[in-house]
Scaffold this active site. Structure first.
Site, PDB file in Angstrom:
ATOM      1  N   HIS A 176       0.833  -1.209   0.000  1.00  0.00           N
ATOM      2  CA  HIS A 176       0.000   0.000   0.000  1.00  0.00           C
ATOM      3  C   HIS A 176       0.864   1.253   0.000  1.00  0.00           C
ATOM      4  O   HIS A 176       1.295   1.723   1.055  1.00  0.00           O
ATOM      5  CB  HIS A 176      -0.920  -0.029   1.236  1.00  0.00           C
ATOM      6  N   ASP A 186       1.118   2.701   3.712  1.00  0.00           N
ATOM      7  CA  ASP A 186       0.250   3.805   3.250  1.00  0.00           C
ATOM      8  C   ASP A 186       1.110   5.053   3.019  1.00  0.00           C
ATOM      9  O   ASP A 186       0.671   6.179   3.295  1.00  0.00           O
ATOM     10  CB  ASP A 186      -0.904   4.085   4.228  1.00  0.00           C
ATOM     11  N   HIS A 195       3.518  14.171   0.599  1.00  0.00           N
ATOM     12  CA  HIS A 195       2.968  15.485   0.242  1.00  0.00           C
ATOM     13  C   HIS A 195       4.115  16.477   0.359  1.00  0.00           C
ATOM     14  O   HIS A 195       5.074  16.250   1.101  1.00  0.00           O
ATOM     15  CB  HIS A 195       1.854  15.887   1.203  1.00  0.00           C
TER      16      HIS A 195
HETATM   17  O1  DOR Z   1      -3.826   9.836   4.797  1.00  0.00           O
HETATM   18  C1  DOR Z   1      -4.128   9.409   3.691  1.00  0.00           C
HETATM   19  N1  DOR Z   1      -3.476   9.809   2.576  1.00  0.00           N
HETATM   20  N2  DOR Z   1      -5.140   8.555   3.591  1.00  0.00           N
HETATM   21  C2  DOR Z   1      -5.643   8.170   2.412  1.00  0.00           C
HETATM   22  O2  DOR Z   1      -6.582   7.406   2.401  1.00  0.00           O
HETATM   23  C3  DOR Z   1      -5.089   8.705   1.148  1.00  0.00           C
HETATM   24  C4  DOR Z   1      -3.700   9.158   1.327  1.00  0.00           C
HETATM   25  C5  DOR Z   1      -3.201  10.024   0.212  1.00  0.00           C
HETATM   26  O3  DOR Z   1      -3.378   9.658  -0.959  1.00  0.00           O
HETATM   27  O4  DOR Z   1      -2.603  11.066   0.481  1.00  0.00           O
HETATM   28 ZN    ZN Z   2      -3.633   4.861   1.023  1.00  0.00          ZN
END
Ligand code: DOR
Ligand code: ZN
Length: 424
Positions: free
Chosen positions: A60, A305, A309
């Site tokens: 992920h 995950d 950013h």
């Molecule tokens: O914190 C998150 N960032 N949760 C998500 O479900 C998507 C992800 C993102 O794409 O930045």
């Molecule tokens: Zn995700």
């Protein structure tokens, strides 16, 4: 070129091996595993005092390409993955455009074949544009190389649409990965509902919203007898529901991320946007339940995950800031923290990071059996290091673990018999 890794402690949960052995990798595959192999002509690598495991697999991640290359690219994201000890990643489809058609899937695979430092397995959208109203072309996507389906970043709001998705996906042998969130409860929220929302004066995201969505997915898996995988489990109540469902024989698997077993909502209390993530960091009780679920088998996998950013999305007001944090380079050390705390065995940690994700996604790897892909991670359990913006390879520096004193790091990452990252 063949490689002979000599004298490392080999931990392979797929074969129940924990022993000091040599491993010979030839023609991109594991050729032999045994004591004092000769490996004539092979490049010899001294692994005494180090751990050798099947290559780590992160099921992920968000690589942000196509469309958000200022945050991350396939090249930089997979470099971060290799630096973190991963030999393969599965990338989520919430790119721009989203991976909801075969052309995008093929683009990702082509780019990966040219630039990536790991194997890259695209996960395609369940619904077109992740809008929840129209299924994508599962057959086309599978033929193009997608290994699973998910609208990650968003749930599929309609239960009937999710039922259809599970039924069709089963026909194509594609696992469905659920972002389990009840939007009517979570929308507009920024942090966990409870201590964090009350202290910060922000709208909260209740644990019960995750639980409701997880229970729906489990009931649909039961109804369709199709496997469902729950992404980023963050709550005790979701863990309890998954544990119950597994006892009933319902085909459900689950993952959590290092931030959920390491941090609590307190990390966000100073309006730290690097601790703003969806699902949000939860209570201490939730964190403890996640640790227990990792050790007892309720949770099958650790996935990062990884959500890079830039400061454009993070150095702003908390309420405007994007959700997500980077995880590829700290995941292994944070999993080893649980091992050092006596909460997980080393072999279980490797199963969670390699063998199990391979099994869930039905991809190669996760094993050092002779004939398996030559994907190997070499780990120094003693190495102490501190993640800092300057030493992260990801373009995203949005880690809540910057400045932490961590122990344990991948010192060599090998994909198909080729060294893709080395600190040796
Ligand atoms: O914190 C998150 N960032 N949760 C998500 O479900 C998507 C992800 C993102 O794409 O930045
Ligand atoms: Zn995700």
């Amino acid at each position: 070129m063949s490689l002979l890794l000599q004298g490392g402690r080999v931990i392979d949960p797929s074969q129940g091996i924990d022993a000091v052995l040599d491993i010979l990798i030839e023609n991109g595959q594991v050729k032999a595993l045994g004591e004092r192999l000769s490996g004539q002509g092979a490049r010899k690598i001294d692994c005494h005092g180090l751990i050798i495991t099947p290559g780590l697999i992160d099921m992920h991640v968000h690589l942000r390409e196509p469309g958000e290359e200022w945050k991350e690219t396939i090249a930089t994201g997979t470099l971060a993955a290799a630096a973190g000890g991963f030999t393969a990643v599965a990338c989520m489809p919430n790119t721009q455009p989203p991976n909801d058609n075969a052309e995008v899937t093929r683009f990702i695979l082509k780019k990966a074949s040219q630039e990536a430092f790991t194997r890259v397995y695209p996960i395609a959208c369940i619904t077109k544009g992740q809008k929840g109203t129209q299924l994508t072309e599962f057959g086309d996507l599978k033929r193009a190389g997608a290994v699973a389906l998910s609208d990650d970043g968003r749930p599929v709001p309609d239960a009937f649409m999710m039922r259809l998705a599970l039924e069709y996906a089963k026909n194509f042998g594609l696992p469905v990965i659920s972002h389990a969130e009840e939007l009517s409860l979570s929308q507009g929220g920024h942090v966990n509902e409870g201590l964090a929302s009350a202290t910060l004066g922000l709208k909260g995201i209740p644990a019960e919203g995750e639980a409701i969505a997880v229970f729906r997915e489990i009931m649909l898996a039961k109804l369709t007898d199709a496997p469902v995988h729950i992404a980023h489990v963050s709550t005790k109540v979701a863990v309890e529901i998954i544990r119950w469902a597994k006892k009933q024989g319902i085909p459900v698997t689950a993952e959590t991320a290092p931030h959920y077993f390491t941090l609590t909502e307190e990390a966000a209390l100073g309006y730290n946007t690097y601790a703003k993530v969806n699902p949000p960091l939860r209570s201490a009780e939730d964190r403890e339940a996640i640790c227990q679920a990792l050790s007892d088998g309720t949770i099958d996998a650790i996935a990062t995950d990884h959500a890079p950013h830039s400061d454009l999305e993070k150095f702003i007001e908390f309420e405007q800031a994007a959700f997500g944090l980077v995880g590829l380079e700290t995941a292994l050390a944070l999993a080893l923290r649980l091992v050092n705390q006596g909460l997980l065995s080393l072999s279980r940690a490797i199963a969670l990071l390699s063998t199990n994700p391979a099994r869930i996604l039905k991809i190669a790897g996760g094993s050092l059996r002779v004939g398996s892909p030559g994907d190997v991670t070499v780990i120094d359990l003693e190495k102490k290091w501190v993640p800092r913006k300057e030493n992260l390879h990801s373009q995203g520096k949005n880690s809540p673990f910057l400045g932490w004193e961590l122990q344990g790091q991948a010192v060599m990452t090998i994909v198909e018999g080729k060294i893709t990252f080395s600190r040796m």
